[in-house]
Motif scaffolding. Structure first.
Motif, PDB file in Angstrom:
ATOM      1  N   ILE A 128       1.233   8.537 -10.759  1.00 27.37           N
ATOM      2  CA  ILE A 128       0.876   7.172 -10.384  1.00 27.37           C
ATOM      3  C   ILE A 128      -0.552   7.138  -9.851  1.00 27.37           C
ATOM      4  O   ILE A 128      -0.948   7.985  -9.055  1.00 27.37           O
ATOM      5  N   GLN A 129      -1.305   6.151 -10.323  1.00 29.11           N
ATOM      6  CA  GLN A 129      -2.684   5.975  -9.853  1.00 29.11           C
ATOM      7  C   GLN A 129      -2.687   4.983  -8.690  1.00 29.11           C
ATOM      8  O   GLN A 129      -2.160   3.877  -8.814  1.00 29.11           O
ATOM      9  N   ALA A 130      -3.252   5.414  -7.556  1.00 25.48           N
ATOM     10  CA  ALA A 130      -3.218   4.566  -6.368  1.00 25.48           C
ATOM     11  C   ALA A 130      -4.401   4.845  -5.467  1.00 25.48           C
ATOM     12  O   ALA A 130      -5.024   5.913  -5.536  1.00 25.48           O
ATOM     13  N   GLU A 131      -4.699   3.857  -4.621  1.00 26.97           N
ATOM     14  CA  GLU A 131      -5.702   4.021  -3.581  1.00 26.97           C
ATOM     15  C   GLU A 131      -5.031   4.677  -2.379  1.00 26.97           C
ATOM     16  O   GLU A 131      -4.106   4.129  -1.795  1.00 26.97           O
ATOM     17  N   GLU A 132      -5.504   5.858  -2.000  1.00 30.67           N
ATOM     18  CA  GLU A 132      -4.865   6.602  -0.918  1.00 30.67           C
ATOM     19  C   GLU A 132      -5.582   6.451   0.406  1.00 30.67           C
ATOM     20  O   GLU A 132      -5.051   6.846   1.448  1.00 30.67           O
ATOM     21  N   GLU A 133      -6.795   5.932   0.397  1.00 35.24           N
ATOM     22  CA  GLU A 133      -7.600   5.900   1.616  1.00 35.24           C
ATOM     23  C   GLU A 133      -6.930   5.061   2.706  1.00 35.24           C
ATOM     24  O   GLU A 133      -6.618   3.888   2.499  1.00 35.24           O
ATOM     25  N   ILE A 134      -6.665   5.660   3.823  1.00 33.98           N
ATOM     26  CA  ILE A 134      -6.080   4.932   4.953  1.00 33.98           C
ATOM     27  C   ILE A 134      -7.231   4.306   5.734  1.00 33.98           C
ATOM     28  O   ILE A 134      -7.720   4.842   6.727  1.00 33.98           O
ATOM     29  N   ASN A 135      -7.691   3.167   5.259  1.00 34.74           N
ATOM     30  CA  ASN A 135      -8.872   2.524   5.815  1.00 34.74           C
ATOM     31  C   ASN A 135      -8.643   1.020   5.792  1.00 34.74           C
ATOM     32  O   ASN A 135      -8.650   0.394   4.743  1.00 34.74           O
ATOM     33  N   VAL A 136      -8.411   0.435   6.936  1.00 38.77           N
ATOM     34  CA  VAL A 136      -8.094  -0.992   7.001  1.00 38.77           C
ATOM     35  C   VAL A 136      -9.282  -1.861   6.628  1.00 38.77           C
ATOM     36  O   VAL A 136      -9.142  -3.072   6.455  1.00 38.77           O
ATOM     37  N   ASN A 137     -10.464  -1.285   6.504  1.00 39.55           N
ATOM     38  CA  ASN A 137     -11.654  -2.067   6.213  1.00 39.55           C
ATOM     39  C   ASN A 137     -11.985  -2.117   4.714  1.00 39.55           C
ATOM     40  O   ASN A 137     -13.010  -2.685   4.332  1.00 39.55           O
ATOM     41  N   THR A 138     -11.130  -1.522   3.872  1.00 39.66           N
ATOM     42  CA  THR A 138     -11.408  -1.576   2.439  1.00 39.66           C
ATOM     43  C   THR A 138     -11.297  -3.008   1.952  1.00 39.66           C
ATOM     44  O   THR A 138     -10.411  -3.750   2.369  1.00 39.66           O
ATOM     45  N   ARG A 197       0.838  -1.201   0.000  1.00 36.99           N
ATOM     46  CA  ARG A 197       0.000   0.000   0.000  1.00 36.99           C
ATOM     47  C   ARG A 197       0.873   1.252   0.000  1.00 36.99           C
ATOM     48  O   ARG A 197       2.021   1.226   0.453  1.00 36.99           O
ATOM     49  N   VAL A 198       0.333   2.331  -0.518  1.00 38.18           N
ATOM     50  CA  VAL A 198       1.140   3.539  -0.671  1.00 38.18           C
ATOM     51  C   VAL A 198       1.349   4.253   0.660  1.00 38.18           C
ATOM     52  O   VAL A 198       2.229   5.098   0.776  1.00 38.18           O
ATOM     53  N   TYR A 199       0.544   3.926   1.676  1.00 36.67           N
ATOM     54  CA  TYR A 199       0.680   4.585   2.968  1.00 36.67           C
ATOM     55  C   TYR A 199       1.274   3.614   3.981  1.00 36.67           C
ATOM     56  O   TYR A 199       1.109   2.405   3.903  1.00 36.67           O
ATOM     57  N   GLU A 200       1.999   4.174   4.940  1.00 34.06           N
ATOM     58  CA  GLU A 200       2.575   3.348   5.997  1.00 34.06           C
ATOM     59  C   GLU A 200       1.517   2.997   7.028  1.00 34.06           C
ATOM     60  O   GLU A 200       0.544   3.733   7.237  1.00 34.06           O
ATOM     61  N   ASN A 201       1.684   1.868   7.699  1.00 36.13           N
ATOM     62  CA  ASN A 201       0.721   1.461   8.716  1.00 36.13           C
ATOM     63  C   ASN A 201       1.185   1.900  10.101  1.00 36.13           C
ATOM     64  O   ASN A 201       2.222   2.552  10.261  1.00 36.13           O
ATOM     65  N   ALA A 202       0.430   1.532  11.121  1.00 30.17           N
ATOM     66  CA  ALA A 202       0.725   1.968  12.483  1.00 30.17           C
ATOM     67  C   ALA A 202       1.950   1.284  13.073  1.00 30.17           C
ATOM     68  O   ALA A 202       2.455   1.691  14.120  1.00 30.17           O
ATOM     69  N   SER A 203       2.433   0.240  12.387  1.00 31.39           N
ATOM     70  CA  SER A 203       3.612  -0.493  12.867  1.00 31.39           C
ATOM     71  C   SER A 203       4.870  -0.091  12.102  1.00 31.39           C
ATOM     72  O   SER A 203       5.863  -0.821  12.095  1.00 31.39           O
ATOM     73  N   GLY A 214     -10.169  -6.036  -0.045  1.00 28.75           N
ATOM     74  CA  GLY A 214      -9.006  -6.321  -0.891  1.00 28.75           C
ATOM     75  C   GLY A 214      -7.906  -5.315  -0.668  1.00 28.75           C
ATOM     76  O   GLY A 214      -8.078  -4.307   0.014  1.00 28.75           O
ATOM     77  N   PRO A 215      -6.742  -5.577  -1.222  1.00 22.41           N
ATOM     78  CA  PRO A 215      -5.603  -4.700  -1.019  1.00 22.41           C
ATOM     79  C   PRO A 215      -5.726  -3.401  -1.801  1.00 22.41           C
ATOM     80  O   PRO A 215      -6.274  -3.359  -2.896  1.00 22.41           O
ATOM     81  N   GLY A 216      -5.228  -2.330  -1.243  1.00 18.02           N
ATOM     82  CA  GLY A 216      -5.158  -1.064  -1.962  1.00 18.02           C
ATOM     83  C   GLY A 216      -3.799  -0.921  -2.602  1.00 18.02           C
ATOM     84  O   GLY A 216      -3.204  -1.891  -3.032  1.00 18.02           O
ATOM     85  N   GLY A 217      -3.288   0.298  -2.636  1.00 17.79           N
ATOM     86  CA  GLY A 217      -1.976   0.500  -3.224  1.00 17.79           C
ATOM     87  C   GLY A 217      -2.068   0.916  -4.673  1.00 17.79           C
ATOM     88  O   GLY A 217      -3.098   1.413  -5.148  1.00 17.79           O
ATOM     89  N   LEU A 218      -0.986   0.728  -5.409  1.00 20.47           N
ATOM     90  CA  LEU A 218      -0.942   1.099  -6.821  1.00 20.47           C
ATOM     91  C   LEU A 218      -1.967   0.313  -7.620  1.00 20.47           C
ATOM     92  O   LEU A 218      -2.141  -0.890  -7.416  1.00 20.47           O
ATOM     93  N   HIS A 219      -2.635   0.986  -8.547  1.00 26.50           N
ATOM     94  CA  HIS A 219      -3.512   0.268  -9.457  1.00 26.50           C
ATOM     95  C   HIS A 219      -2.669  -0.652 -10.338  1.00 26.50           C
ATOM     96  O   HIS A 219      -1.582  -0.263 -10.792  1.00 26.50           O
ATOM     97  N   ALA A 220      -3.150  -1.852 -10.579  1.00 29.53           N
ATOM     98  CA  ALA A 220      -2.456  -2.787 -11.467  1.00 29.53           C
ATOM     99  C   ALA A 220      -2.824  -2.428 -12.904  1.00 29.53           C
ATOM    100  O   ALA A 220      -3.691  -3.051 -13.522  1.00 29.53           O
ATOM    101  N   GLU A 221      -2.153  -1.425 -13.448  1.00 28.33           N
ATOM    102  CA  GLU A 221      -2.521  -0.892 -14.758  1.00 28.33           C
ATOM    103  C   GLU A 221      -2.057  -1.779 -15.909  1.00 28.33           C
ATOM    104  O   GLU A 221      -2.681  -1.798 -16.968  1.00 28.33           O
ATOM    105  N   THR A 222      -0.961  -2.488 -15.721  1.00 26.84           N
ATOM    106  CA  THR A 222      -0.425  -3.352 -16.773  1.00 26.84           C
ATOM    107  C   THR A 222      -0.499  -4.808 -16.324  1.00 26.84           C
ATOM    108  O   THR A 222       0.101  -5.179 -15.308  1.00 26.84           O
ATOM    109  N   ASP A 223      -1.246  -5.611 -17.061  1.00 23.46           N
ATOM    110  CA  ASP A 223      -1.332  -7.046 -16.799  1.00 23.46           C
ATOM    111  C   ASP A 223       0.076  -7.638 -16.858  1.00 23.46           C
ATOM    112  O   ASP A 223       0.801  -7.445 -17.834  1.00 23.46           O
TER     113      ASP A 223
END
Length: 402
Positions: free
Chosen positions: A348-358, A313-319, A360-369
């Motif tokens: 870069i296209q990414a999920e920025e929401e810092i929400n552990v309840n989303t 994920r693009v954001y760091e966690n609490a640990s 599936g995984p967030g982070g960078l969009h998988a733009e290229t198969d």
């Protein structure tokens, strides 16, 4: 009762499951490095011009003063200094936001999908993607050393290949006599006599397999130093790369070599310019640079591709770590690589929401198969390969890496 013919059959099938061993000067080797654990490639190929990277990673982002700048957008982690020159020479490059379409966030599921060359949608293609390629493109020049996995287990990517050797050292290849310490020369001579008397295709294959064994035996016990002053990391990864270099130099027809580097699951105390992940990055960079230097005289004969099952994920966690994400930066090195660039959309296209309840995984969009890049690398290494059967149902489009 076992006849001479049945004995020869069993020995030949055990020694060379499918094909003969013929040295091939023109052979090219794809070296596949798998970073197991889901590497945070945002800290390897650093988007230093993206303010979100620093905003979302106040403790983990690589400080701008430490970044090895490649261009006005990207730079390298400071421990990747050994690869800076290769980038500037146009031999090392990357594709940003590559990924599988599996959204489970499971190491096992994503590795399994990637190694089999599959998608969550549609039927499994059967076997591993490299195994399919080797099976579909096998020739009489193929041998038990056409594919090698460094380690103690067969990777799923090579599942279904006509023949694969799993080894840690070249010295692992041997004919066992049944008695500890006994010289195998007499056994080899006896097998040569039996195979030589067999005028069938089986006899021919047996003789050629023994020839391969003798060529490998000639490499064993030779503690030759790596060439051009190359120094490999003093660990399993460095030792494995050194063995791959020995096989490439020996021109035994090695087409595919697979090696893993683990330790990338950095949920806790990941670090930035230094720390847990920095040590892994240092090992990777020093290993790749050493291999490239050692094989200076063979640079037209190999391509290195570095992958991982998913990014973080693009954001760091609490640990002070990062959790499982999606897209990652796939890297490649070699004379056939169109390096000196980091491909992919900007910003870069990414999920920025810092929400552990989303879900599936967030982070960078998988733009290229990932199969688009795998296919392009395969085609760049082995022109003429029928990629439609290696990756069935995928419309392969140019990526620009090869």
């Amino acid at each position: 009762m076992m006849t001479r013919r049945s004995l020869i059959s069993k020995l030949a099938l055990a020694a060379a499951p499918t094909f003969a061993a013929v040295p091939r000067e023109e052979s090219h080797t794809l070296i596949h490095v798998f970073l197991r654990g889901g590497a945070d490639t945002l800290n390897l190929v650093v988007p230093h011009a993206d303010d979100r990277y620093y905003r979302l990673r106040p403790g983990l982002a690589i400080p701008k003063k430490d970044v090895i700048q490649l261009n006005d957008r990207y730079g390298l982690h400071p421990t990747m200094k050994p690869l800076e020159g290769l980038y500037k020479d146009g031999r090392f490059g990357a594709v940003q936001s590559v990924g599988v379409d599996n959204t489970s966030g499971s190491h096992f599921d994503c590795q399994d999908q990637m190694e089999h060359g599959d998608s969550m949608h549609g039927s499994p293609a059967g076997g591993g993607w490299l195994g399919r390629f080797l099976r579909l493109n096998a020739t009489e020049a193929s041998s038990a050393l056409s594919a090698v996995a460094i380690g103690t287990a067969l990777p799923e990517s090579l599942r279904g290949a006509p023949a694969v050797s799993v080894l840690e050292r070249i010295e692992d290849i041997a004919i066992r006599t049944g008695k500890k310490g006994e010289d195998s020369t007499k056994v080899v001579q006896a097998l040569q006599a039996m195979y030589g008397a067999e005028v069938t295709l089986l006899g021919q294959r047996g003789v050629e397999t023994l020839d391969l064994f003798q060529r490998v035996s000639a490499l064993q016990g030779k503690a030759e130093a790596p060439e051009h002053g190359a120094e490999y990391p003093k660990d399993g990864f460095g030792n494995g790369l050194r063995e791959i270099a020995r096989l490439v130099k020996a021109r035994l027809g090695l087409q595919v070599a697979c090696i893993d580097l683990g330790g990338w699951d950095t949920h806790f105390f990941q670090g930035n310019s230094s720390g847990t992940q920095a040590e892994r990055i240092k090992t990777l960079a020093e290993g790749l640079a050493a291999l490239d230097l050692d094989l200076t005289s063979h640079r037209t004969n190999y391509t290195i591709m570095v992958t991982t099952e998913f990014g973080r994920r693009v954001y760091e966690n609490a640990s002070l770590g990062t959790d499982h994400g999606r897209g990652f930066a796939l890297m490649a090195l070699g004379d056939r690589v169109k390096g000196g660039q980091v491909l992919g959309a900007w910003p870069i296209q990414a999920e920025e929401e810092i929400n552990v309840n989303t879900p599936g995984p967030g982070g960078l969009h998988a733009e290229t198969d990932y199969r688009q890049v795998f296919g392009e690398v395969l085609n760049g290494c082995f022109s003429g390969a029928d990629l439609r059967q290696v990756f069935p149902g995928v419309e392969l489009k140019p990526v620009g890496l090869m």
